[in-house]
Design a protein around this motif. Sequence first.
Motif, PDB file in Angstrom:
ATOM      1  N   UNK A  17     -57.685  10.703  -5.553  1.00 48.83           N
ATOM      2  CA  UNK A  17     -57.158   9.735  -4.589  1.00 48.83           C
ATOM      3  C   UNK A  17     -56.561   8.525  -5.323  1.00 48.83           C
ATOM      4  N   UNK A  18     -55.284   8.217  -5.014  1.00 49.94           N
ATOM      5  CA  UNK A  18     -54.660   7.039  -5.633  1.00 49.94           C
ATOM      6  C   UNK A  18     -54.370   5.946  -4.606  1.00 49.94           C
ATOM      7  N   UNK A  19     -54.431   6.288  -3.325  1.00 49.43           N
ATOM      8  CA  UNK A  19     -54.181   5.273  -2.304  1.00 49.43           C
ATOM      9  C   UNK A  19     -54.837   5.680  -0.999  1.00 49.43           C
ATOM     10  N   UNK A  20     -55.533   4.731  -0.384  1.00 43.05           N
ATOM     11  CA  UNK A  20     -55.914   4.940   1.007  1.00 43.05           C
ATOM     12  C   UNK A  20     -55.484   3.702   1.774  1.00 43.05           C
ATOM     13  N   UNK A  21     -55.100   3.903   3.020  1.00 46.68           N
ATOM     14  CA  UNK A  21     -54.658   2.769   3.835  1.00 46.68           C
ATOM     15  C   UNK A  21     -55.174   2.942   5.249  1.00 46.68           C
ATOM     16  N   UNK A  22     -55.504   1.819   5.873  1.00 42.65           N
ATOM     17  CA  UNK A  22     -55.849   1.835   7.289  1.00 42.65           C
ATOM     18  C   UNK A  22     -54.764   1.059   8.010  1.00 42.65           C
TER      19      UNK A  22
END
Lengths: 103, 274, 217
Positions: free
Chosen positions: A55-60
């Motif tokens: 995982x390199x990015x998570x966004x809400x």
Amino acid sequence: MADPMKIRANLVGDSTEVKVLMSHEMDTGLVKDKSGKIIPAWWIQTVKVTHNDKVVLTAQWGTAVSKNPFMSFKFKGGAKGDKVTITWVDNHNDSRTDTAVIA
Amino acid sequence: MRSIHRLTLIVGAAAIAVATLAGPVVAQTTLENASAKYRQDLSEGNPADLWVARGQEMWKVPRGPKKVSFESCDLGLGPGVVKGAYAQLPRWFADAGRVMDLETRLVWCMVNQQGYTHAEATKQTFGNGSRHRSDLEALTAYVAKESDGVKMNVSLADPHVREMYDVGKKAFFYHAGTHDFACATCHAEDNVRIRLQYLPNLTKPEGAQKAYTTWPAYRVAQGETRTFQWRLNDCFRQQRFPDLIYGSDLSIALTTYLAASANGAVYVGPGIKL
Amino acid sequence: MTTRFPAVRLLGAAAAVAAAAGILYGCASAPSASEDAALTARTIAIMKASFKPKGQAGLDRLDQDETQRLCSQNAEGKLPDSIVKKIEQENLAAVKYPADGKLVGNWKEGEKVAELGQGMQFSDDPKKPNGANCYACHQLSPKQEAYGTIGPSLYEFAKKRGYTEETRRYAWAKVYDAEAFSACTNMPRFGQHHILTEQQIRDVVALLVDPASPVNQ
């Protein structure tokens, strides 16, 4: 069934630049239709980006993000030929996953 | 260790569009700059590409009662040939006995090759959200994209096409309705604007070129990719005229007039407009 | 959203000179009158077959009155002086002043009419009032800076012309039927075509001529 994303991933120097277009209504829940009825909120809640399964990015996200969102970001460590996979999930629990190869 | 350097989100598109109309001139420069920056960001990720991708997928799939794909649809350069097709339309089609623009030709192929009725083919000419999507908008965006970088080259050598050009030009100056408006009312002068929106002078090659070569276009305020048929229909709505019929001879005549006026310019669509 | 409309064409001595030149040019290379008439007839036939009625906009919207016909026919090149005279005289004769003689209403209401863009489009609710959308083409109150430039600035309209009966009557007639003063203007005929009610015209006139209106500040 959601439409495919359009993903471009390019190696620029030592980082990978990713640009992604998503197809989504992103209804805010504040707009009324012609008959005066509120169009219920419908939006992408989470976005997850993996590079070769890491995982390199998570966004809400909230409802303030525009219809058909465009997102761009960079991360370090990618190499040409690696896979970048993006998944979004909306509040209807509908989701879409697409993969691009770093060029 | 991987780290994220930068994250850009494009948000609030409609808010910018509305502010452009309502904002004071003091802020106009800022607004115009913001709009320009926004357009720049979007040109890297023009949502019209989503329509292009959908149209491209549709192109090869057998469709309709006869299960025929668009690969047998001749846009003027041979069956299934899309490269450069948009830049040479409208043209005369002997099999149909009509001058046709791209959208009218797509409908013709849907009816005559794929077996749809005309009503089925034109059920959703202009889309309205993901619940009422228009196949025609997606197909048009895809075919147009295949002319990206190609010079506009509409031939008036055929007398049928020439006639449509002449009719289109005449119609451009036809005043009627409650407001006396013609196309020329808004599009025959340089450097004038409605509210803060500058209008192209379509009677000059430069104006016609700039306008025609950027349609179809993603309309940010609507979140939809719109075609030239839509552009004409919505102009007539604002002119207080009735509803322009999709694929009507008038729509083709005006398209012929404007497309031929854009000859020589490089097609750069689908574009993006606020 | 924005309603499109237009510029006042400047006419006068120059138009007459240009009209004479136009006639000479016409003899040389333009299509003959009969060719042009045939093309016009063909165009109108195509137009009539290319629309369907929708909402409040019926096919009768395509029918031209004499002014529209003459302005379309002479759209390219300069208007012949005789046509200018004919259009302006006919339209001037059609101007109706209010029976009670009251020309000036409430400028605040006029400001709302000047801002409102809706009205007469097939997408508009005919039960709602029509607007004039003056700001689409004209500068009026300096507070509204999102104005168009197709028409001239009307800022200081009466301050410049004087707060006189003549100014008030001119403002009324101009809003009622702009073709009375400049043939083939881009400005709609708000009274003649029943776009605005008599009271709305009064209010727009007030916006232009009331000394207290922001237009004259």
